[in-house]
Scaffold this active site. Structure first.
Site, mmCIF file in Angstrom:
data_model
loop_
_atom_site.group_PDB
_atom_site.id
_atom_site.type_symbol
_atom_site.label_atom_id
_atom_site.label_comp_id
_atom_site.label_asym_id
_atom_site.label_seq_id
_atom_site.Cartn_x
_atom_site.Cartn_y
_atom_site.Cartn_z
ATOM 1 N N TYR A 153 -4.697 3.430 3.542
ATOM 2 C CA TYR A 153 -4.219 3.856 2.229
ATOM 3 C C TYR A 153 -5.455 4.327 1.472
ATOM 4 O O TYR A 153 -6.402 3.562 1.278
ATOM 5 C CB TYR A 153 -3.557 2.691 1.477
ATOM 6 C CG TYR A 153 -2.282 2.207 2.113
ATOM 7 C CD1 TYR A 153 -1.117 2.956 2.045
ATOM 8 C CD2 TYR A 153 -2.236 0.981 2.773
ATOM 9 C CE1 TYR A 153 0.057 2.507 2.620
ATOM 10 C CE2 TYR A 153 -1.065 0.517 3.346
ATOM 11 C CZ TYR A 153 0.076 1.288 3.272
ATOM 12 O OH TYR A 153 1.235 0.831 3.852
ATOM 13 N N HIS A 302 8.668 5.223 5.165
ATOM 14 C CA HIS A 302 8.062 3.917 4.916
ATOM 15 C C HIS A 302 9.081 2.789 5.119
ATOM 16 O O HIS A 302 9.053 1.762 4.437
ATOM 17 C CB HIS A 302 7.487 3.845 3.496
ATOM 18 C CG HIS A 302 6.178 3.135 3.418
ATOM 19 N ND1 HIS A 302 4.973 3.789 3.409
ATOM 20 C CD2 HIS A 302 5.859 1.813 3.341
ATOM 21 C CE1 HIS A 302 3.980 2.922 3.318
ATOM 22 N NE2 HIS A 302 4.496 1.712 3.291
ATOM 23 N N ASP A 333 8.842 7.097 12.687
ATOM 24 C CA ASP A 333 9.186 5.682 12.578
ATOM 25 C C ASP A 333 10.353 5.536 11.614
ATOM 26 O O ASP A 333 10.961 6.513 11.213
ATOM 27 C CB ASP A 333 7.967 4.831 12.164
ATOM 28 C CG ASP A 333 7.525 5.051 10.722
ATOM 29 O OD1 ASP A 333 8.265 5.658 9.914
ATOM 30 O OD2 ASP A 333 6.407 4.611 10.376
#
Length: 406
Positions: A153, A302, A333
């Site tokens: 991040y 996310h 994902d």
């Protein structure tokens, strides 16, 4: 910075995996089963953090519902006796088309969680991404499992970004995954309802949740405190971050709303290894990342933990692959639980699928044995389904293997 002894780190994994697998695994027949088992082991706030998402959980739930949009077209009498599910990404051959997604504070779910996950992935020959919001030093994980990818991040200011990326490079990581879908902190009110917060705040409720989960309290939390002290966010910056009970934790994960493509260009110039951008849902953003010299993208919302109402990455996968071409690594994902889910993504052009929550649950339920069991279950499902689809390799699957029913 002190680099941990790789041999000592390996012993952690070996000790965790010694002996017979726990009997609880005999009842774990699918990745879904791990969630119910983890609910009984983890304190409510920790389980709530892992399982929850933003606001009304619409995006998290859609990540599962989207797989019902597709049905397989099976082929028969194709001689599928030579099946192999290996795939290649960035010149490295992996034994399966799925890997372990990055997820924060794994070491709260299971003792030395990030190391256990990374070493299990290495042993199984699958990809694994360590989260930047982890509680174990990135150097320790790199020493224990050198093939691990690192997810970052980005700090808000350029000097700290450059220093962190240099630290990752010095640790020996070959692939940097930059997550770009957190310009601001999400509205994760489900965390509040379950009693989870960052920082963690001592309370009677938290104490009770711990006392009523003695296996977690003694095997993970107390063991961590006794052997390693209070957990810190170790990898937010080039220096050690705040402890999980510090009011500075929130500050460490904010102040990113000004980041732009120019910042990514700077990172591309600095980072000499494979560069991946994670958190893309737009075809144009995927193309922009490629044009900036990014080596691959991970389509992701996310896990539904950011914008509630964002689309599932499966809904944009085929369009992105068509835009970027079959040779460009498009990964994905969010919501994957079955081998059939994985193969639907592969058929639509994904190079690799990453799985998050189930590995965290497995870690909580049975440590290294649970993580290995998760990989085994998913690998077996992929293998059986490949046989029934009439293919010997993932590269043989294409959109013609699917019918979209809605």
């Amino acid at each position: 910075m002190n680099t941990a002894d790789p041999a000592a780190l390996s012993r952690i994994s070996l000790q965790a995996a010694e002996g017979k697998p726990p009997r609880v695994l005999e009842k774990i027949l699918s990745l879904h089963d791990f969630e119910a088992a983890a609910r009984r082991i983890l304190p409510r706030p920790v389980f709530g953090y892992v399982s929850g998402a933003a606001e009304d959980n619409r995006t998290r739930d859609d990540n599962r519902d989207v797989f019902d949009d597709y049905r397989f077209v099976t082929r028969v009498l194709r001689n599928v006796s030579g099946r192999t599910q290996g795939v290649e990404v960035f010149g490295q051959r992996f034994s399966a088309p799925f890997g372990i997604a990055p997820m924060g504070i794994n070491a709260i779910s299971g003792y030395r969680g990030d190391i256990v996950l990374a070493q299990s992935a290495l042993a199984a020959g699958i990809a694994s991404i360590m989260s930047g919001s982890s509680l174990i030093r990135l150097e320790d994980v790199a020493a224990a499992a050198p093939s691990t990818w690192f997810q970052v991040y980005l700090p808000g200011d350029a000097e700290r970004r450059a220093a962190l990326i240099e630290r990752v490079a010095q640790a020996g990581y070959g692939t940097l995954v930059v997550t770009v879908d957190i310009p601001v902190w999400a509205n994760r009110e489900n965390n509040v309802r379950s009693g989870f917060s960052t920082p963690l705040r001592p309370s009677l409720r938290l104490a009770w949740d711990g006392l009523t989960r003695p296996r977690w309290l003694l095997g993970t939390f107390a063991r961590t405190l006794l052997k390693h002290g209070m957990p810190h966010f170790e990898n937010s910056y080039a220096t050690r971050g705040a402890p999980i009970v510090s009011s500075n934790v929130t500050r460490d994960f904010t102040a990113r709303d000004h980041l732009s493509w120019e910042d990514l260009r700077v990172i591309r110039r600095q980072w000499q290894g494979n560069l991946v951008v994670k958190g893309i849902l737009s075809v144009d953003d995927a193309a922009a990342a490629r044009d900036q010299g990014v080596d691959g993208v991970i389509l992701s919302n996310h896990g539904g933990r950011q914008l509630d109402g964002a689309t599932s990455p499966m809904r944009v996968l085929r369009t992105v692959v068509e835009r970027l071409g079959p040779d460009y690594p498009v990964m994905i994902d969010s919501g994957f639980r079955r081998g059939s889910d994985v193969l639907k993504a592969i058929a639509l052009g994904a190079r690799m699928v990453f799985v998050g929550r189930p590995y965290n649950y497995a870690l909580a339920v049975a440590g290294a044995h649970g993580v290995a069991h998760t990989t085994r279950l998913l690998r077996d499902e992929v293998d059986r389904n490949m046989a029934m689809l009439g293919v010997n390799a993932c590269g043989e699957l294409g959109p013609e293997a699917l019918i979209r029913i809605r």
